[in-house]
Design a protein around this motif. Structure first.
Motif, PDB file in Angstrom:
ATOM      1  N   GLY A   1      -1.925   8.853   7.031  1.00 47.33           N
ATOM      2  CA  GLY A   1      -2.780   8.634   5.991  1.00 47.33           C
ATOM      3  C   GLY A   1      -2.951   7.608   5.442  1.00 47.33           C
ATOM      4  N   LYS A   2      -2.668   6.640   6.324  1.00 46.62           N
ATOM      5  CA  LYS A   2      -2.950   4.681   5.733  1.00 46.62           C
ATOM      6  C   LYS A   2      -3.207   4.499   6.750  1.00 46.62           C
ATOM      7  N   SER A   3      -4.471   3.548   6.905  1.00 41.35           N
ATOM      8  CA  SER A   3      -4.484   2.485   8.163  1.00 41.35           C
ATOM      9  C   SER A   3      -3.934   1.229   7.831  1.00 41.35           C
ATOM     10  N   ASN A   4      -3.186   0.503   8.604  1.00 45.37           N
ATOM     11  CA  ASN A   4      -3.242  -0.608   8.779  1.00 45.37           C
ATOM     12  C   ASN A   4      -4.342  -2.033   8.799  1.00 45.37           C
ATOM     13  N   VAL A   5      -5.321  -1.691   8.247  1.00 49.06           N
ATOM     14  CA  VAL A   5      -6.120  -2.550   8.553  1.00 49.06           C
ATOM     15  C   VAL A   5      -6.937  -2.880   7.218  1.00 49.06           C
ATOM     16  N   VAL A   6      -6.772  -4.298   7.381  1.00 48.27           N
ATOM     17  CA  VAL A   6      -7.124  -5.017   6.179  1.00 48.27           C
ATOM     18  C   VAL A   6      -8.430  -5.965   6.323  1.00 48.27           C
ATOM     19  N   ALA A   7      -9.409  -5.984   5.361  1.00 52.11           N
ATOM     20  CA  ALA A   7     -11.001  -5.496   5.307  1.00 52.11           C
ATOM     21  C   ALA A   7     -10.479  -7.596   4.701  1.00 52.11           C
TER      22      ALA A   7
ATOM     23  N   SER B   1      -7.603  -0.301   4.236  1.00 54.75           N
ATOM     24  CA  SER B   1      -6.325   0.104   3.062  1.00 54.75           C
ATOM     25  C   SER B   1      -6.369  -0.492   2.437  1.00 54.75           C
ATOM     26  N   GLY B   2      -6.817  -2.198   2.392  1.00 57.00           N
ATOM     27  CA  GLY B   2      -6.231  -3.330   1.468  1.00 57.00           C
ATOM     28  C   GLY B   2      -7.953  -4.166   1.736  1.00 57.00           C
ATOM     29  N   ILE B   3      -8.523  -5.236   0.493  1.00 51.66           N
ATOM     30  CA  ILE B   3      -9.882  -6.331   1.121  1.00 51.66           C
ATOM     31  C   ILE B   3      -8.652  -7.498   0.662  1.00 51.66           C
TER      32      ILE B   3
ATOM     33  N   VAL C   1       2.122  -9.998  10.773  1.00 48.11           N
ATOM     34  CA  VAL C   1       3.006  -9.345  10.077  1.00 48.11           C
ATOM     35  C   VAL C   1       1.905  -7.291  10.273  1.00 48.11           C
ATOM     36  N   GLY C   2       1.546  -7.628  11.614  1.00 49.79           N
ATOM     37  CA  GLY C   2       1.273  -5.859  12.089  1.00 49.79           C
ATOM     38  C   GLY C   2      -0.010  -5.078  11.768  1.00 49.79           C
ATOM     39  N   LEU C   3      -0.785  -5.575  10.338  1.00 50.85           N
ATOM     40  CA  LEU C   3      -1.735  -5.634   9.688  1.00 50.85           C
ATOM     41  C   LEU C   3      -2.872  -6.217  10.850  1.00 50.85           C
ATOM     42  N   LEU C   4      -4.086  -4.902  10.706  1.00 48.95           N
ATOM     43  CA  LEU C   4      -5.076  -5.558  12.083  1.00 48.95           C
ATOM     44  C   LEU C   4      -6.454  -6.197  11.229  1.00 48.95           C
ATOM     45  N   PRO C   5      -6.435  -7.457  11.121  1.00 49.77           N
ATOM     46  CA  PRO C   5      -7.642  -7.694  10.114  1.00 49.77           C
ATOM     47  C   PRO C   5      -9.267  -7.616  10.495  1.00 49.77           C
TER      48      PRO C   5
ATOM     49  N   LYS D   1     -20.668  -0.086   2.789  1.00 54.05           N
ATOM     50  CA  LYS D   1     -20.954   0.898   3.824  1.00 54.05           C
ATOM     51  C   LYS D   1     -19.581   0.162   4.850  1.00 54.05           C
ATOM     52  N   VAL D   2     -19.904  -1.482   4.474  1.00 53.74           N
ATOM     53  CA  VAL D   2     -19.394  -1.701   5.677  1.00 53.74           C
ATOM     54  C   VAL D   2     -18.031  -1.078   5.928  1.00 53.74           C
ATOM     55  N   LEU D   3     -16.898  -1.082   4.516  1.00 49.11           N
ATOM     56  CA  LEU D   3     -15.635  -1.022   3.909  1.00 49.11           C
ATOM     57  C   LEU D   3     -15.350   0.506   3.991  1.00 49.11           C
ATOM     58  N   ARG D   4     -16.661   1.588   4.212  1.00 46.16           N
ATOM     59  CA  ARG D   4     -16.276   2.784   4.271  1.00 46.16           C
ATOM     60  C   ARG D   4     -16.078   2.427   5.828  1.00 46.16           C
TER      61      ARG D   4
END
Length: 333
Positions: free
Chosen positions: A60-66, A123-125, A96-100, A115-118
């Motif tokens: 239910g979570k992504s490992n993407v960080v904006a 999962s974080g900014i 650390v395994g997060l995708l920027p 719009k870009v964030l959605r």
């Protein structure tokens, strides 16, 4: 075993650990170094490649960080602080395994940001170079995402942040210029809607006030060499007796230096000049700039650690980390 059939369960079984432990070990989560090594060896033996989409669906979570930069695109790639920080964050998050995910929006374009964030599923900014406006601040709040700010946020915003001691840098600049015998000191400041500039300006003003001085000129605006040159030319026209300058970025200082030299001023003999950042330009201009250093790599690693802690535990372990900005003495002051 065929590569396509390998799952995290297979890795966990070979390593002799629980599936959740194997997942944490591979994604940079909490696990002992011994466990990490066992899991990595098992993953390598099985040629395991994590399926990030599956990971997102199951957790239910992504490992993407904006990495959000509300600036014009050309500024992002020509400004040494922003481009350098983006590169350092990308490196530290990947480690650390997060995708920027780089989210570029124009300043104050709150709806464009949302719009870009959605669309990113982040999962974080992490916010860099934030120009305060209420609509943008509201958009960040509406995102509902954990947010770390690179730079002190506006007082109306209460996000965890990483920064350098901008105020002390400005204060120390005033003291050094005074020590060098300068009494007609100008300040070429950054934007008034950014806290870094506000704090540097407060610091230099308070430092001068403690010495019974005030700036002969104080001008605010964007960071950039062209602006530094233009402002320095205007200051020289109005205050030809100026003998010290605090420029609130190395880019501004480089432009100011060009104007001073073109006007026949010797630096530092006639005019002492101090910048801020200690980026490449500070070391290649002549004379080289006295400035204050920003530890970009350390700041990025700290912001990454803060975000990882928040994503793993649901809580912020640290709310503010402020590093010193040591003075780097060179020939310009």
């Amino acid at each position: 075993m065929d590569d396509e059939t390998v799952t995290i369960r297979d890795v966990a079984k070979l390593a002799g650990v629980a599936v959740s432990t194997a997942s944490r070990a591979l994604s940079g989560g909490s696990a002992s170094e011994k466990t990490r090594q066992k899991v990595r060896q098992a993953a390598e033996a099985l040629h395991f490649v994590p399926n990030q989409a599956a990971k997102q669906l199951t957790s239910g979570k992504s490992n993407v960080v904006a990495i959000m930069v509300p600036e014009e695109p050309d500024f992002v790639f020509r400004d040494a602080f922003v481009s350098g920080m983006v590169a350092q964050l990308a490196t530290s998050f990947t480690a650390v395994g997060l995708l920027p995910f780089l989210a570029l929006t124009k300043p104050h374009d709150a709806q464009g940001f949302l719009k870009v964030l959605r669309g990113s599923g982040a999962s974080g900014i992490v916010v860099i170079s934030f120009h305060y406006s209420k609509p943008f601040a509201d958009a960040l709040e509406q995102s509902g995402k954990p947010i770390v700010s690179i730079g002190t946020p506006h007082p109306a915003m209460h996000y965890p942040y990483v920064d350098v001691d901008n105020y002390q840098g400005g204060y120390d600049a005033a003291k050094l210029l005074y020590k060098r015998g300068r009494r007609n000191i100008a300040v070429i400041a950054g934007p008034t809607d950014m806290q870094a500039s506000v704090l540097r300006t407060e610091g230099v003003q308070d430092g001068l006030k403690a010495l019974d001085l005030e700036p002969v000129a104080l001008v605010c605006g964007e960071y950039g060499a062209k602006r530094g040159e233009d402002e320095m030319n205007r200051i020289l026209e109005k205050h030809p007796n100026v003998d010290g300058v605090f420029a609130e970025s190395d880019e501004i200082a480089a432009g100011a230096l060009r104007a001073l030299l073109n006007a026949g001023k010797r630096v530092p003999e006639d005019v002492a000049l101090i910048g801020f950042d200690d980026f490449h330009v500070a070391r290649v201009v002549s004379p080289r700039l006295t400035t204050f250093a920003q530890p970009l790599a350390t700041m990025a690693e700290t912001a990454t650690q803060m975000m990882v802690e928040r994503l793993e535990t649901g809580e912020w372990k640290r709310r503010a980390v402020i590093f010193p900005a040591p003075m780097v003495r060179r020939e310009s002051a």
